[in-house]
Scaffold this motif. Structure first.
Motif, PDB file in Angstrom:
ATOM      1  N   VAL A  76      58.119  64.565  57.493  1.00  0.00           N
ATOM      2  CA  VAL A  76      58.962  63.765  56.587  1.00  0.00           C
ATOM      3  C   VAL A  76      60.187  64.561  56.153  1.00  0.00           C
ATOM      4  O   VAL A  76      61.320  64.044  56.131  1.00  0.00           O
ATOM      5  N   ARG A 110      62.615  64.746  58.955  1.00  0.00           N
ATOM      6  CA  ARG A 110      63.282  63.457  59.168  1.00  0.00           C
ATOM      7  C   ARG A 110      64.340  63.199  58.093  1.00  0.00           C
ATOM      8  O   ARG A 110      65.366  62.589  58.376  1.00  0.00           O
ATOM      9  N   TRP A 111      64.116  63.661  56.852  1.00  0.00           N
ATOM     10  CA  TRP A 111      65.147  63.530  55.823  1.00  0.00           C
ATOM     11  C   TRP A 111      66.411  64.289  56.227  1.00  0.00           C
ATOM     12  O   TRP A 111      67.526  63.777  56.099  1.00  0.00           O
ATOM     13  N   ASN A 132      60.287  57.145  56.185  1.00  0.00           N
ATOM     14  CA  ASN A 132      59.922  58.198  55.235  1.00  0.00           C
ATOM     15  C   ASN A 132      59.385  57.612  53.934  1.00  0.00           C
ATOM     16  O   ASN A 132      58.411  58.108  53.360  1.00  0.00           O
ATOM     17  N   SER A 159      55.853  56.209  54.534  1.00  0.00           N
ATOM     18  CA  SER A 159      54.856  57.266  54.670  1.00  0.00           C
ATOM     19  C   SER A 159      54.585  57.950  53.338  1.00  0.00           C
ATOM     20  O   SER A 159      53.450  58.363  53.062  1.00  0.00           O
ATOM     21  N   ARG A 160      55.607  58.028  52.501  1.00  0.00           N
ATOM     22  CA  ARG A 160      55.435  58.682  51.210  1.00  0.00           C
ATOM     23  C   ARG A 160      54.512  57.884  50.302  1.00  0.00           C
ATOM     24  O   ARG A 160      53.688  58.466  49.579  1.00  0.00           O
ATOM     25  N   GLU A 185      51.377  63.447  50.518  1.00  0.00           N
ATOM     26  CA  GLU A 185      52.276  64.324  51.259  1.00  0.00           C
ATOM     27  C   GLU A 185      51.546  65.487  51.928  1.00  0.00           C
ATOM     28  O   GLU A 185      52.011  66.013  52.932  1.00  0.00           O
TER      29      GLU A 185
END
Length: 467
Positions: free
Chosen positions: A24, A27-28, A65, A68-69, A74
């Motif tokens: 994640v 990806r950010w 993201n 998924s968060r 996490e």
């Protein structure tokens, strides 16, 4: 955890090695970089492309993201299937973005290498191959089909065809090379880490056995006094209860059980005192202790001990260190396992060195791996020309790695070799057969007293093997 469990773990699939938060976070950064690149290209360089479509593709990464968060913690560790799907999403998202922004004319096509490289470090081989094939497919697709980047003068931004082909070839080679390179380095790193941990466990186990002997000796010593008191009192009671037969039997029973406890503690204490007090022992004693578990396995184990020419006849006394005993035990086990009928353990010393040679009459080490013996998890090739067959083993090499690591930690140098001739004799110039392992210590590293203080031996008189 036992050493055999480490070997089983080595064969299991890679999974649960990467956290969701790691992907994640990456990806950010990717989404932020994509947005900045699109804004700079549109406003600073005035390039024309499908702004809305590009924005939607970037937004898909942001949405993934966010989902998924809120759907998973996490700190969740992804299974292999989950990690493969997430990296597949990253590949397709980046491939679609490149399709909308010029294909291989976009220099950021290089980023297609990143998901495959990550897969090579954390996923099983088949998952890595799958993602590598997907990456090569996307690279080939966008090299032929893509929406152009239009410059302010209305002309499409395009590289020469030869340069595009070179860029495509470089990316394809990069996918393959980086995946192989990353996987090889990661595999060796984890194998070495697991092998070192197994070595620490083996040494800790040997140390616990030594410490346990000390505890037994201390317990035997402390319990000796109260048992002696019980025996003394029971004896006095027996004298006073001669006219009371029913009570006399109880007193006799108490004394008998006290004697039994004394005998048990005496036998336990003798072993414990050996481990507690024999912090140093003659060379032959330590080697025989290491070999003892393998003396009754149907193979003849012959011990030979003699000083080198010109050296003192006094046998050196060495420190009984757990790593030395366990390391020698592994080497002797290896020789017994793969010998045909006999193993020879030769001990010698000079004024500067102490040497132990372990040889057998087996087929020796395979030539294909002899240069890598002592590395963890060496898988042997079943080559007929090597004549090397070890029933019940898959050639993982962990036992030899542990032995080599422990003995080198104690200051030894190990040499693995094969004899070129057959028929055994000792270090008198005659030939030996099978595998040969030489373990050599500088005398100051091993001997508790460099001059030695054990009973002297007759000149060049070999010690008879234990029956």
């Amino acid at each position: 955890m036992s050493i055999s469990e480490f070997q089983m773990f080595q064969d299991q699939e890679r999974s649960n090695w990467v956290r969701l938060r790691t992907l994640v976070t990456l990806r950010w950064f990717a989404a932020l970089g994509q947005a900045v690149a699109a804004i700079v290209a549109a406003n600073l360089y005035k390039l024309e492309f499908q702004y809305g479509m590009v924005g939607l593709v970037i937004a898909s990464a942001v949405l993934a993201n966010l989902l998924s968060r809120y759907s998973s913690p996490e700190n969740k560790r992804l299974s292999e299937r989950e990690a493969t799907l997430w990296l597949f999403f990253d590949l397709t998202q980046l491939g679609l973005l490149l399709y909308l922004t010029g294909g291989l004319n976009n220099p950021f096509a290089l980023l297609l290498l990143a998901p495959v490289t990550i897969a090579a470090t954390v996923l099983h081989l088949r998952s890595t191959v799958f993602l590598g094939v997907v990456a090569i497919f996307l690279i080939t697709l966008i090299s032929n089909y893509h929406m152009p980047l239009v410059m302010p003068d209305g002309n499409p931004l395009a590289l020469p065809m030869l340069f595009q082909f070179g860029f495509w070839l470089a990316l394809v080679i990069g996918v393959v090379f980086l995946a192989i390179y990353a996987r090889q380095v990661t595999t060796e790193m984890h194998a070495m880490g697991e092998a070192l941990l197994a070595t620490q466990l083996a040494l800790a186990r040997e140390q616990k056995l030594t410490d346990l002997g000390g505890v037994v000796a201390a317990a035997a010593h402390e319990l000796g006094t109260p048992l002696a008191t019980i025996k003394l009192v029971s004896t006095e009671l027996m004298e006073e209860l001669e006219n009371h037969p029913e009570l006399l039997e109880d007193a006799i029973l108490i004394r008998t059980q006290a004697d039994r406890c004394r005998d048990i503690l005496h036998s336990m204490g003798r072993v414990g005192k050996d481990d507690l007090h024999l912090r140093q022992a003659p060379l032959e004693t330590v080697v025989r202790e290491a070999a003892e578990p393998h003396l009754s396995r149907g193979k003849m184990v012959t011990f030979e001990i003699a000083p080198e020419q010109g050296a003192s006849q006094t046998q050196p006394v060495i420190n009984r260190r757990p790593e030395i005993i366990h390391g020698l035990r592994n080497l002797i086990q290896n020789a017994v396992d793969f010998s045909q009928s006999e193993v020879w353990i030769e001990m010698t010393w000079s004024d500067s060195a102490i040497s132990i040679r372990i040889s057998d009459d087996g087929s020796g080490f395979p030539q294909s791996v002899i240069g890598r013996i002592g590395d963890p998890y060496v898988r042997r090739r079943r080559l007929a020309e090597d004549g090397y067959r070890r029933p019940g083993y898959e050639g993982m090499g962990l036992g030899l790695f542990i032995a080599k690591t422990l003995l080198e930690r104690a200051g030894a140098q190990l040499t693995f070799a094969n004899s070129r001739r057959h028929g055994h004799a000792s270090w008198t110039g005659q030939a030996t057969g099978g595998a040969i392992v030489d373990v050599v210590w500088p005398r100051e590293k091993l001997a508790s007293d460099p001059k030695g203080n054990a009973p002297a031996l007759g000149r060049n008189v070999p010690i008879r093997p234990w029956p």
